[in-house]
Design a protein around this motif. Structure first.
Motif, PDB file in Angstrom:
ATOM      1  N   SER A 102       0.380  -3.197  10.007  1.00  0.00           N
ATOM      2  CA  SER A 102      -0.497  -3.251  11.180  1.00  0.00           C
ATOM      3  C   SER A 102      -0.590  -4.633  11.794  1.00  0.00           C
ATOM      4  O   SER A 102      -1.035  -4.774  12.933  1.00  0.00           O
ATOM      5  N   SER A 123      -6.955  -4.967   1.505  1.00  0.00           N
ATOM      6  CA  SER A 123      -6.552  -3.564   1.471  1.00  0.00           C
ATOM      7  C   SER A 123      -7.618  -2.682   0.841  1.00  0.00           C
ATOM      8  O   SER A 123      -7.533  -1.457   0.914  1.00  0.00           O
ATOM      9  N   LEU A 159      -3.604  -0.600   8.333  1.00  0.00           N
ATOM     10  CA  LEU A 159      -2.598  -0.041   7.448  1.00  0.00           C
ATOM     11  C   LEU A 159      -1.462  -1.034   7.220  1.00  0.00           C
ATOM     12  O   LEU A 159      -1.356  -2.054   7.908  1.00  0.00           O
ATOM     13  N   GLN A 160      -0.607  -0.715   6.247  1.00  0.00           N
ATOM     14  CA  GLN A 160       0.574  -1.536   6.008  1.00  0.00           C
ATOM     15  C   GLN A 160       1.395  -1.630   7.297  1.00  0.00           C
ATOM     16  O   GLN A 160       1.663  -0.632   7.954  1.00  0.00           O
ATOM     17  N   ASP A 165       0.814  -1.217   0.000  1.00  0.00           N
ATOM     18  CA  ASP A 165       0.000   0.000   0.000  1.00  0.00           C
ATOM     19  C   ASP A 165       0.852   1.275   0.000  1.00  0.00           C
ATOM     20  O   ASP A 165       0.601   2.203  -0.762  1.00  0.00           O
ATOM     21  N   HIS A 166       1.859   1.314   0.881  1.00  0.00           N
ATOM     22  CA  HIS A 166       2.632   2.547   1.013  1.00  0.00           C
ATOM     23  C   HIS A 166       3.509   2.808  -0.204  1.00  0.00           C
ATOM     24  O   HIS A 166       3.976   3.929  -0.403  1.00  0.00           O
ATOM     25  N   GLU A 167       3.732   1.770  -1.039  1.00  0.00           N
ATOM     26  CA  GLU A 167       4.551   1.943  -2.232  1.00  0.00           C
ATOM     27  C   GLU A 167       3.747   2.489  -3.413  1.00  0.00           C
ATOM     28  O   GLU A 167       4.323   3.036  -4.357  1.00  0.00           O
ATOM     29  N   THR A 216      -5.582   4.389  12.273  1.00  0.00           N
ATOM     30  CA  THR A 216      -4.529   5.402  12.380  1.00  0.00           C
ATOM     31  C   THR A 216      -4.351   5.919  13.799  1.00  0.00           C
ATOM     32  O   THR A 216      -3.627   6.881  14.024  1.00  0.00           O
ATOM     33  N   SER A 264       7.679  -6.335   9.204  1.00  0.00           N
ATOM     34  CA  SER A 264       7.223  -5.966   7.858  1.00  0.00           C
ATOM     35  C   SER A 264       6.155  -6.915   7.366  1.00  0.00           C
ATOM     36  O   SER A 264       6.050  -7.180   6.190  1.00  0.00           O
ATOM     37  N   GLU A 320       1.633   5.031  -3.603  1.00  0.00           N
ATOM     38  CA  GLU A 320       1.706   6.484  -3.743  1.00  0.00           C
ATOM     39  C   GLU A 320       3.050   6.926  -4.325  1.00  0.00           C
ATOM     40  O   GLU A 320       3.118   7.924  -5.051  1.00  0.00           O
TER      41      GLU A 320
END
Length: 513
Positions: free
Chosen positions: A305, A462, A302-303, A188-190, A500, A511, A192
């Motif tokens: 979590s 996700s 979230l990634q 997910d964070h990659e 969050t 990870s 963006e």
């Protein structure tokens, strides 16, 4: 720039940078493209969507010179081309980024970028020049965090994808870049990070043809959306003037809301089939969980979590080291997947190709993998037709190699493999990642049917709309521990508010998710 182009296009004063006109293609007498037309402006992100088998990848391979069209023309910057080889398309300024990376992991970034085109000085590869040119290309894209001398195997998946893009840019003066499901391998964070890179490419005037099943990113990135179905162009829509429902109707002929079958009624939810109390390991803490027969429980977060850590612990792949767990009323804290399977727990992993399938084996052999390995037979092979019918598999036959199936049908084979083992608890990690909207709907329906037959189902996803649409309740994870639980129909805002929150009192998360 795009606003000016739109005005000029309306006035008929400006040709498109790229035009594919009436392109047709057949294989062994079967027509897979029927007179498809497509166009692209400089600096435009133009999305191409459709169910698996709609012709998206075939059309792009025609553009990239991998297939020669039977009919139709390709015009780039006013010049008509007839590509018969990828090198010709590259020389004309067309780059193609496949979903599967074509990188050599044990070579450096620079060696991959200039593979087959290495600069030579005095008869030897000029490594200094190669690294300097690679560094300059990376700097142009503001990707200075990647060192040209780094081995590709030491890069994250997102940065490997950046290397693929730089490799395409280095091959020629790229005018058109085709990206086929570029976010499929990304966390997910990659995603963006990739979107920011795509926008920088567009700002340089590169036209981007973007293939994706994920409508949210299509709407985030594109100016126009072209829909293909059964090898034909259905329509081209202006993104700002359309909705996801419009796109889905064009693709499959139904509303977005019909993706999800009705949730379980209270009377359909039965006894607990899996429970944990105070369970944890080095990545998880405070896992108190109850999965009931007939119920679909969603897991959000979230990634990082702990979502994937949770299902791997329940399955014994990364076991709990403390706490209690029961399955069907009996104590079971599996120390291995084999123990979990024998106890009635199955896991459909997010990586179907790497962990779920033997790609070069047949549908039959894949569907019987678990029962042969763990139970020494399990479901008789004679039960296979009924099993594959239940998952609505579309294949030429049971002897077809699964590598030639669509992503959605591959996922159905993975599910059939686990159903053959007759589990009581079925865990899904990203069950519809990389499959088209039609296959998603079929998988959603199957999951709900399995719950109604008495299984306990847990889904990690996700995609928040999927979690909300499928779940009878939603567990939200944060920092390796439960952050809260929400009822059916909770909003995305409710989920993100829990996901969050600062800290959940858990052990440090690795990870995993």
């Amino acid at each position: 720039m795009l606003r000016l182009l739109t005005v000029q296009r309306t006035l008929g004063t400006l040709p498109f940078m790229l035009t594919m006109q009436d392109v047709s293609k057949s294989f062994l007498g079967v027509r897979v493209l029927h007179g498809v037309s497509l166009d692209l402006d400089p600096g435009e992100v133009h999305a191409l969507v459709g169910e698996n088998g709609a012709g998206k990848s075939t059309l792009m391979k025609v553009l990239a010179g991998e297939y020669a069209p039977d009919e139709g023309t390709i015009t780039l910057d006013g010049t008509v081309h007839a590509f018969t080889h990828p090198v010709q398309a590259q020389a004309a300024g067309i780059g193609l980024i496949h979903q599967e990376f074509a990188l050599l992991p044990h070579r450096t970034v620079a060696e991959n970028v200039f593979l087959g085109r290495e600069p030579v000085r005095r008869g030897l590869v000029d490594r200094r020049a190669m690294e300097e040119r690679t560094a300059a290309l990376l700097a142009e894209l503001d990707e200075t965090g990647i060192a040209p001398h780094t081995q590709v195997r030491d890069l994250s998946v997102a940065r490997q994808q950046t290397v693929e893009i730089v490799k395409a840019l280095a091959a020629s003066d790229v005018r058109v870049l085709v990206m086929d499901e570029p976010t499929a391998p990304l966390a997910d964070h990659e995603v963006e990070l990739l979107f920011a890179l795509i926008r920088r490419l567009a700002d340089r005037g590169i036209g981007i043809l973007y293939i994706s099943h994920r409508l949210r990113e299509v709407f985030d990135l594109s100016r126009r959306i072209t829909v293909l179905k059964d090898g034909r162009r259905v329509t081209t829509l202006t993104t700002a003037e359309t909705t996801p429902d419009d796109v889905v109707r064009a693709m499959v002929g139904r509303e977005l809301g019909s993706y999800y079958p009705p949730r379980a009624a209270p009377a359909e939810i039965g006894e607990p089939l899996l429970t944990t109390a105070g369970a944890g390991n080095e990545r998880l803490a405070g896992i108190d969980l109850t999965l009931r027969a007939g119920e679909v429980t969603g897991v959000a977060g979230l990634q990082g979590s702990g979502r994937t850590s949770l299902v791997r612990a329940l399955f014994g792949a990364a076991p709990f080291t403390r706490g209690r767990m029961t399955v069907a009323g009996r104590p079971l804290r599996p120390a291995s997947p084999r123990q979990a399977i024998r106890g009635g727990v199955a896991l459909v992993t997010e990586d179907r190709k790497g962990e779920g399938l033997a790609l070069r084996q047949s549908v039959r052999d894949n569907a019987l993998l678990v029962t042969r390995a763990v139970h020494g037979g399990g479901a008789p092979a004679g039960d296979l037709p009924g099993l594959l019918d239940r998952v609505n598999l579309r294949a030429r036959g049971h002897d077809q190699e699964v590598q030639y199936l669509s992503g959605g049908n591959q996922q159905k084979v993975v599910i059939a493999k686990w159903l053959a083992a007759r589990p009581r608890v079925l865990l899904f990690d990203e069950p519809t990642r990389g499959v088209d909207v039609g296959a998603k709907a079929a998988i959603h329906t199957l999951v709900r049917e399995l719950a109604r037959d008495g299984m306990a189902v847990l889904i990690v996803s996700s995609e928040l709309p999927e979690l909300i649409g499928m779940s009878d309740r939603i567990l939200v994870m944060a920092d390796g521990a439960p952050a809260g639980e929400l009822p059916a129909g909770a909003s995305e805002e409710d989920i993100m508010r829990l996901a969050t929150r600062d800290g959940a009192g858990a052990a440090p998360e690795g990870s995993a998710a």
